[in-house]
Write a protein that holds these residues in place. Structure first.
Motif, PDB file in Angstrom:
ATOM      1  N   ASN A  55       0.829  -1.200   0.000  1.00  0.00           N
ATOM      2  CA  ASN A  55       0.000   0.000   0.000  1.00  0.00           C
ATOM      3  C   ASN A  55       0.869   1.257   0.000  1.00  0.00           C
ATOM      4  OD1 ASN A  55      -2.349   1.537   0.076  1.00  0.00           O
ATOM      5  ND2 ASN A  55      -2.449   1.503   2.306  1.00  0.00           N
ATOM      6  N   ASP A  56       1.915   1.270   0.803  1.00  0.00           N
ATOM      7  CA  ASP A  56       2.828   2.415   0.835  1.00  0.00           C
ATOM      8  C   ASP A  56       3.498   2.617  -0.516  1.00  0.00           C
ATOM      9  OD1 ASP A  56       2.170   2.819   3.468  1.00  0.00           O
ATOM     10  OD2 ASP A  56       3.987   1.854   4.276  1.00  0.00           O
ATOM     11  N   THR A  57       3.900   1.520  -1.145  1.00  0.00           N
ATOM     12  CA  THR A  57       4.540   1.609  -2.458  1.00  0.00           C
ATOM     13  C   THR A  57       3.582   2.183  -3.491  1.00  0.00           C
ATOM     14  OG1 THR A  57       5.932  -0.284  -1.943  1.00  0.00           O
ATOM     15  CG2 THR A  57       5.706   0.283  -4.260  1.00  0.00           C
ATOM     16  N   PHE A  58       2.355   1.689  -3.521  1.00  0.00           N
ATOM     17  CA  PHE A  58       1.371   2.193  -4.475  1.00  0.00           C
ATOM     18  C   PHE A  58       1.046   3.662  -4.219  1.00  0.00           C
ATOM     19  CE2 PHE A  58       0.032  -2.385  -5.028  1.00  0.00           C
ATOM     20  CZ  PHE A  58       0.544  -2.479  -6.304  1.00  0.00           C
ATOM     21  N   ASN A  59       0.979   4.058  -2.953  1.00  0.00           N
ATOM     22  CA  ASN A  59       0.713   5.471  -2.639  1.00  0.00           C
ATOM     23  C   ASN A  59       1.872   6.359  -3.102  1.00  0.00           C
ATOM     24  OD1 ASN A  59      -1.819   5.113  -1.522  1.00  0.00           O
ATOM     25  ND2 ASN A  59      -1.033   4.800   0.534  1.00  0.00           N
ATOM     26  N   THR A  60       3.102   5.896  -2.953  1.00  0.00           N
ATOM     27  CA  THR A  60       4.256   6.654  -3.402  1.00  0.00           C
ATOM     28  C   THR A  60       4.230   6.816  -4.924  1.00  0.00           C
ATOM     29  OG1 THR A  60       5.556   5.834  -1.542  1.00  0.00           O
ATOM     30  CG2 THR A  60       6.783   6.735  -3.412  1.00  0.00           C
ATOM     31  N   ILE A  61       3.974   5.725  -5.631  1.00  0.00           N
ATOM     32  CA  ILE A  61       3.902   5.767  -7.101  1.00  0.00           C
ATOM     33  C   ILE A  61       2.763   6.678  -7.540  1.00  0.00           C
ATOM     34  CG2 ILE A  61       3.410   4.399  -9.152  1.00  0.00           C
ATOM     35  CD1 ILE A  61       4.873   2.065  -7.738  1.00  0.00           C
ATOM     36  N   SER A  62       1.633   6.577  -6.881  1.00  0.00           N
ATOM     37  CA  SER A  62       0.480   7.415  -7.218  1.00  0.00           C
ATOM     38  C   SER A  62       0.803   8.891  -6.998  1.00  0.00           C
ATOM     39  CB  SER A  62      -0.713   6.999  -6.375  1.00  0.00           C
ATOM     40  OG  SER A  62      -1.807   7.855  -6.604  1.00  0.00           O
ATOM     41  N   GLY A  63       1.506   9.190  -5.937  1.00  0.00           N
ATOM     42  CA  GLY A  63       1.885  10.574  -5.649  1.00  0.00           C
ATOM     43  C   GLY A  63       2.854  11.144  -6.675  1.00  0.00           C
ATOM     44  N   GLU A  64       3.735  10.298  -7.193  1.00  0.00           N
ATOM     45  CA  GLU A  64       4.697  10.745  -8.194  1.00  0.00           C
ATOM     46  C   GLU A  64       4.031  10.987  -9.548  1.00  0.00           C
ATOM     47  OE1 GLU A  64       7.959  11.484  -7.844  1.00  0.00           O
ATOM     48  OE2 GLU A  64       7.702  11.183  -5.692  1.00  0.00           O
ATOM     49  N   MET A  65       2.944  10.291  -9.817  1.00  0.00           N
ATOM     50  CA  MET A  65       2.263  10.465 -11.101  1.00  0.00           C
ATOM     51  C   MET A  65       1.477  11.740 -11.048  1.00  0.00           C
ATOM     52  SD  MET A  65       0.949   6.679 -11.923  1.00  0.00           S
ATOM     53  CE  MET A  65       1.431   6.178 -13.548  1.00  0.00           C
TER      54      MET A  65
END
Length: 53
Positions: A43-53
């Motif tokens: 979940n943390d990884t997906f949130n980080t990727i989502s934030g970068e997009m």
């Protein structure tokens, strides 16, 4: 009657079933803990990727 009590006291099948139950419960707790930790990390990884997009 004495022979029946001897058989009852020497019967170990109930203890074996309890031991298997305890082992299964321990494995379940370990799996739940591992999946929970893995889920949080994903979940943390997906949130980080989502934030970068």
């Amino acid at each position: 009657m004495k022979n029946l009590m001897k058989k009852f006291l020497n019967n170990k099948s109930g203890a074996t079933a309890i031991e298997y139950g305890l082992i299964a419960a321990l494995i379940a707790v370990a799996v739940i803990g591992g999946v929970s930790t893995l889920g949080t990390a994903a979940n943390d990884t997906f949130n980080t990727i989502s934030g970068e997009m």
